[in-house]
Design a protein around this motif. Structure first.
Motif, short mmCIF file in Angstrom:
data_model
loop_
_atom_site.label_atom_id
_atom_site.label_comp_id
_atom_site.label_asym_id
_atom_site.label_seq_id
_atom_site.Cartn_x
_atom_site.Cartn_y
_atom_site.Cartn_z
N HIS A 128 14.03 27.43 -108.77
CA HIS A 128 14.34 26.99 -107.40
C HIS A 128 14.64 28.18 -106.50
O HIS A 128 14.13 28.27 -105.39
N VAL A 129 15.47 29.10 -106.99
CA VAL A 129 15.79 30.29 -106.18
C VAL A 129 14.52 31.09 -105.89
O VAL A 129 14.29 31.53 -104.76
N TRP A 155 21.29 22.60 -103.77
CA TRP A 155 20.94 23.82 -104.49
C TRP A 155 21.88 24.97 -104.18
O TRP A 155 22.10 25.84 -105.03
N ARG A 156 22.47 24.97 -102.99
CA ARG A 156 23.55 25.92 -102.70
C ARG A 156 24.69 25.68 -103.69
O ARG A 156 25.18 26.61 -104.33
N PRO A 189 18.83 21.54 -99.63
CA PRO A 189 19.47 22.86 -99.56
C PRO A 189 20.96 22.84 -99.95
O PRO A 189 21.42 23.76 -100.63
N GLU A 190 21.68 21.79 -99.57
CA GLU A 190 23.12 21.74 -99.90
C GLU A 190 23.29 21.62 -101.41
O GLU A 190 24.13 22.29 -102.01
N CYS A 197 23.75 26.78 -107.28
CA CYS A 197 23.72 28.24 -107.42
C CYS A 197 25.13 28.81 -107.58
O CYS A 197 25.37 29.73 -108.37
N ILE A 198 26.06 28.25 -106.82
CA ILE A 198 27.43 28.78 -106.87
C ILE A 198 28.16 28.25 -108.11
O ILE A 198 28.88 28.98 -108.77
N ARG A 233 26.92 30.18 -111.18
CA ARG A 233 26.74 31.58 -110.80
C ARG A 233 26.51 32.54 -111.97
O ARG A 233 25.54 33.31 -111.96
N SER A 289 13.35 21.25 -101.76
CA SER A 289 14.51 20.54 -102.30
C SER A 289 15.72 20.61 -101.37
O SER A 289 15.81 21.50 -100.53
#
Lengths: 291, 291
Positions: free
Chosen positions: A192-193, A233-234, A230-231, A237-238, A241, A228
């Motif tokens: 995804h990234v 996947w943000r 965005p919220e 990701c965090i 991490r 996808s």
């Protein structure tokens, strides 16, 4: 193992589909839906997905067997804190988040001595559509659910969560939270990234519109996941991490190595790497087609 | 502008489909096929795709109007050298390769003073299948063909190549070879390298089989192009080295920037980048659906 009362926090595609599946399997007597916005609950009630609805956490958790946290993952720590004072008897909590080590930490911090009540879970299912209207009873049929039991968990509680997913038609497997997070960092979070990164990179070049104009089938497949949420996947990701950074670093090295080979015009080595990847990908696709 | 004699070097999906299209449009009197292996030529003859077949270059090129180089791109410099001594009259040469600056260099080197005869081309079409049996008359209908005219080219020769592709139903556009190579490095060649890299990276980790086992829809889309022909992509990477290295370096910077944001837990910036990418990708998909 029939459930008397199930509380679902977040009645969207994931929570709503489990509710539909359990009702169809006659595996639950009463489902209460909990949401921040009562409009979603009204919709879930009118669709017959839940039996009652509330915004009151204490009421939802009263005499509950299982609490399912199915709201966006950033809500998990907040919800755990909200429900903590009301957990009694045999009540257990499980979740559906894509990352598990962070959920375990959140549970330990919010529940303290009651952390044994939290059985981390991750159903590997989803769809193009989201929201309660997209919920369907067969979403989990033959799909996998990963449970990541903790040392604090009681065996019978892990069995209760496993049984709930079995009733929805899922295959259940177990692994550690860190193994789970490493696997999904590699095969889901990293891609995804990488896909977001390609679109972002093209966007910031002078000839962007001409480039998009000539982008074809390869670009289409590669960037499908860049559309996808965005919220979501943000948050992933965090939340994941450490495992994700590990994969990004390995990827930067792999790509740097391919860069060196291309720069050196080393066709033999490039071909070896491409061939191995290509054969693996074709074999994987065949494996996936098997029933 | 009917073609009296067309010589096609490499009668596979690309060359064979153009042959079928031109025959259907009654745009050519005679097509001669040239291959290293006579078995492919026999097949092309029996399918009625070509009118004659030869492995003899001098014979193929005799009294020819247009020579189409449609063999694998690594063959282009070799074929140009082979045909160079036999080019006479109005004969022109065009190609179908995915990279254009290298084709121009090869033509200048092989043809010398006759480099004006080479009109570089790239039809943006293809398919899952390859080979002469997959050739079809409508492969180029409404697909784009990029021509990269050189200062040496005569206007009427570029027009003859344009007319040939128009007869096959294609839209023809023009740009410089370096612009072409920059665009396709960004939207096609880089994604292929990135997709191969992900599969290669997972392959070389201890838990590889478990990772592939849990890989889902995102991985499937992202790595579809990693199943592409390794020799062809090796050749493209090396042929378009300069433009591709430029894109890889930009990508390493973009990914490094995302890594920094994830490491810092900078959700706001991550969300902004993901949102912009996601909106762009969705808009692109809508644009593609338009007839």
């Amino acid at each position: 193992m029939k459930i008397s009362k199930l509380a679902i926090f977040g009645v969207g595609l994931i929570g709503g589909s489990l509710a539909r599946a359990l009702k169809m399997a006659q595996g639950v007597d009463h489902i209460v839906g909990v949401e921040r916005y009562s409009t979603s609950l009204t919709r879930a009630l009118s669709l017959g997905i839940i039996d009652s609805a509330t915004v009151d956490v204490s009421q939802a958790v009263q005499n509950v067997d299982i609490i399912l946290l199915a709201a966006p993952v950033a809500q998990t720590p907040i919800l755990l804190k909200k429900i903590a004072p009301y957990l009694h008897g045999e009540a257990i909590v499980t979740d559906v988040g894509s990352t598990k080590s962070d959920a375990v930490s959140a549970a330990r911090s919010a529940l303290g001595d009651a952390a044994w009540r939290f059985v981390p879970g991750h159903p590997i299912a989803g769809g193009e559509l989201s929201g309660v209207d997209a919920a369907k009873a067969d979403l989990y049929v033959n799909r996998r659910v990963v449970l990541c039991p903790q040392s604090e968990n009681r065996i019978q509680d892990v069995a209760r969560v496993r049984s709930m997913w079995h009733m929805a038609g899922a295959e259940v497997c177990e692994m550690s939270a860190s193994q789970h997070d490493g696997i999904f960092a590699a095969v889901s979070h990293l891609p995804h990234v990488l896909s977001y990164a390609l679109v972002a990179q093209i966007l910031d070049t002078p000839a962007a519109s001409l480039k998009f104009d000539f982008a074809g089938g390869g670009f289409r497949d590669f960037t499908r996941i860049a559309a996808s949420n965005p919220e979501m996947w943000r948050d992933i990701c965090i939340a994941n991490r450490d495992a994700l950074l590990h994969e990004i670093d390995a990827y930067l090295r792999t790509l740097g190595m391919l860069r060196t080979l291309i720069d050196a015009g080393n066709g033999d080595c490039l071909e070896k790497i491409f061939t191995r990847a290509s054969q693996t990908r074709m074999q994987w696709a065949k494996q996936q087609e098997k029933p």
